[in-house]
Design a protein around this motif. Structure first.
Motif, PDB file in Angstrom:
ATOM      1  N   LEU A  24      73.110  52.531  -7.271  1.00  0.00           N
ATOM      2  CA  LEU A  24      71.676  52.698  -7.438  1.00  0.00           C
ATOM      3  C   LEU A  24      71.031  53.488  -6.308  1.00  0.00           C
ATOM      4  O   LEU A  24      70.107  54.270  -6.542  1.00  0.00           O
ATOM      5  N   HIS A  25      71.500  53.283  -5.088  1.00  0.00           N
ATOM      6  CA  HIS A  25      70.871  53.952  -3.946  1.00  0.00           C
ATOM      7  C   HIS A  25      71.815  53.906  -2.753  1.00  0.00           C
ATOM      8  O   HIS A  25      72.580  52.950  -2.582  1.00  0.00           O
ATOM      9  N   ALA A  26      71.759  54.937  -1.945  1.00  0.00           N
ATOM     10  CA  ALA A  26      72.500  54.985  -0.680  1.00  0.00           C
ATOM     11  C   ALA A  26      71.538  55.588   0.336  1.00  0.00           C
ATOM     12  O   ALA A  26      70.941  56.632   0.085  1.00  0.00           O
ATOM     13  N   PHE A  27      71.362  54.914   1.460  1.00  0.00           N
ATOM     14  CA  PHE A  27      70.369  55.377   2.425  1.00  0.00           C
ATOM     15  C   PHE A  27      70.706  54.908   3.833  1.00  0.00           C
ATOM     16  O   PHE A  27      71.451  53.954   4.025  1.00  0.00           O
ATOM     17  N   GLN A  28      70.124  55.604   4.788  1.00  0.00           N
ATOM     18  CA  GLN A  28      70.235  55.204   6.194  1.00  0.00           C
ATOM     19  C   GLN A  28      68.991  54.408   6.520  1.00  0.00           C
ATOM     20  O   GLN A  28      67.869  54.840   6.243  1.00  0.00           O
ATOM     21  N   LYS A  29      69.173  53.231   7.084  1.00  0.00           N
ATOM     22  CA  LYS A  29      68.040  52.400   7.458  1.00  0.00           C
ATOM     23  C   LYS A  29      67.409  52.994   8.713  1.00  0.00           C
ATOM     24  O   LYS A  29      68.068  53.183   9.714  1.00  0.00           O
ATOM     25  N   LYS A  30      66.124  53.288   8.613  1.00  0.00           N
ATOM     26  CA  LYS A  30      65.424  53.958   9.712  1.00  0.00           C
ATOM     27  C   LYS A  30      64.744  52.981  10.661  1.00  0.00           C
ATOM     28  O   LYS A  30      64.664  53.232  11.851  1.00  0.00           O
ATOM     29  N   SER A  31      64.214  51.884  10.143  1.00  0.00           N
ATOM     30  CA  SER A  31      63.451  50.947  10.957  1.00  0.00           C
ATOM     31  C   SER A  31      64.335  50.296  12.012  1.00  0.00           C
ATOM     32  O   SER A  31      65.446  49.874  11.738  1.00  0.00           O
ATOM     33  N   LYS A  32      63.825  50.211  13.205  1.00  0.00           N
ATOM     34  CA  LYS A  32      64.588  49.594  14.287  1.00  0.00           C
ATOM     35  C   LYS A  32      64.210  48.134  14.486  1.00  0.00           C
ATOM     36  O   LYS A  32      64.780  47.432  15.284  1.00  0.00           O
ATOM     37  N   ARG A  33      63.181  47.660  13.738  1.00  0.00           N
ATOM     38  CA  ARG A  33      62.808  46.257  13.897  1.00  0.00           C
ATOM     39  C   ARG A  33      62.980  45.535  12.568  1.00  0.00           C
ATOM     40  O   ARG A  33      62.546  46.004  11.525  1.00  0.00           O
ATOM     41  N   GLY A  34      63.649  44.427  12.642  1.00  0.00           N
ATOM     42  CA  GLY A  34      63.870  43.630  11.444  1.00  0.00           C
ATOM     43  C   GLY A  34      65.016  44.157  10.594  1.00  0.00           C
ATOM     44  O   GLY A  34      65.401  45.312  10.704  1.00  0.00           O
ATOM     45  N   ILE A  35      65.531  43.279   9.748  1.00  0.00           N
ATOM     46  CA  ILE A  35      66.644  43.674   8.896  1.00  0.00           C
ATOM     47  C   ILE A  35      66.216  43.822   7.449  1.00  0.00           C
ATOM     48  O   ILE A  35      66.997  44.221   6.602  1.00  0.00           O
ATOM     49  N   ALA A  36      64.958  43.469   7.166  1.00  0.00           N
ATOM     50  CA  ALA A  36      64.476  43.518   5.785  1.00  0.00           C
ATOM     51  C   ALA A  36      64.468  44.950   5.266  1.00  0.00           C
ATOM     52  O   ALA A  36      64.171  45.894   5.999  1.00  0.00           O
ATOM     53  N   THR A  37      64.798  45.098   3.990  1.00  0.00           N
ATOM     54  CA  THR A  37      64.741  46.399   3.337  1.00  0.00           C
ATOM     55  C   THR A  37      63.270  46.710   3.061  1.00  0.00           C
ATOM     56  O   THR A  37      62.553  45.863   2.533  1.00  0.00           O
ATOM     57  N   PRO A  38      62.811  47.908   3.434  1.00  0.00           N
ATOM     58  CA  PRO A  38      61.396  48.259   3.229  1.00  0.00           C
ATOM     59  C   PRO A  38      60.978  48.142   1.764  1.00  0.00           C
ATOM     60  O   PRO A  38      61.779  48.369   0.848  1.00  0.00           O
ATOM     61  N   LYS A  39      59.705  47.780   1.556  1.00  0.00           N
ATOM     62  CA  LYS A  39      59.174  47.556   0.209  1.00  0.00           C
ATOM     63  C   LYS A  39      59.345  48.769  -0.696  1.00  0.00           C
ATOM     64  O   LYS A  39      59.699  48.626  -1.873  1.00  0.00           O
ATOM     65  N   ASP A  40      59.099  49.972  -0.172  1.00  0.00           N
ATOM     66  CA  ASP A  40      59.226  51.171  -1.010  1.00  0.00           C
ATOM     67  C   ASP A  40      60.676  51.383  -1.459  1.00  0.00           C
ATOM     68  O   ASP A  40      60.920  51.860  -2.565  1.00  0.00           O
ATOM     69  N   VAL A  41      61.620  51.012  -0.626  1.00  0.00           N
ATOM     70  CA  VAL A  41      63.040  51.134  -0.999  1.00  0.00           C
ATOM     71  C   VAL A  41      63.388  50.101  -2.074  1.00  0.00           C
ATOM     72  O   VAL A  41      64.097  50.420  -3.037  1.00  0.00           O
ATOM     73  N   ILE A  42      62.863  48.891  -1.929  1.00  0.00           N
ATOM     74  CA  ILE A  42      63.092  47.850  -2.939  1.00  0.00           C
ATOM     75  C   ILE A  42      62.530  48.308  -4.282  1.00  0.00           C
ATOM     76  O   ILE A  42      63.183  48.153  -5.334  1.00  0.00           O
ATOM     77  N   GLU A  43      61.338  48.907  -4.267  1.00  0.00           N
ATOM     78  CA  GLU A  43      60.729  49.405  -5.513  1.00  0.00           C
ATOM     79  C   GLU A  43      61.580  50.515  -6.131  1.00  0.00           C
ATOM     80  O   GLU A  43      61.759  50.563  -7.351  1.00  0.00           O
TER      81      GLU A  43
END
Length: 116
Positions: free
Chosen positions: A78-97
């Motif tokens: 479905l998706h392959a991406f590099q996590k950009k955020s350096k704080r927290g482990i949660a997947t960003p809302k826009d990525v979840i959408e």
């Protein structure tokens, strides 16, 4: 062995990952194709069973690949991406959408292939 089916730009994104990450994710996808589950494949929260995420860390960067095994025609990436955020482990809302939208597209593709 189930076929591997990429949704949208997931294949292109995966091919941009470093070689070691591609090998790690590729092996996890291979195991899914064979009906197994890689030790690093974890259910993605909020999607129910059958939607998994493989997280691969490489030289201080984190890469993720999300796929589903719940559809009959194959393993859908479905998706392959590099996590950009350096704080927290949660997947960003826009990525979840985006993943939700691609899961819906995978369901449509699976039905089209079945002729339903």
């Amino acid at each position: 062995m189930k076929p591997l089916i990429f949704v949208a730009d997931a294949r292109r994104n995966l091919l941009e990952f470093p070689q070691a990450v591609r090998q790690h994710v590729g092996f996890a996808l291979y195991q899914a194709q064979m009906g197994g589950k890689h030790i690093d494949a974890k259910p993605l929260k909020g999607f129910g069973s059958g939607v998994l995420e493989v997280v691969s860390d490489h030289r201080g960067d984190t890469y993720r690949a999300v796929y589903t095994v719940r559809l009959s025609r194959g393993v859908y990436v479905l998706h392959a991406f590099q996590k950009k955020s350096k704080r927290g482990i949660a997947t960003p809302k826009d990525v979840i959408e985006l993943i939700h939208a691609r899961l819906q597209r995978a369901i449509e593709l699976d039905r089209e292939e079945d002729g339903s």
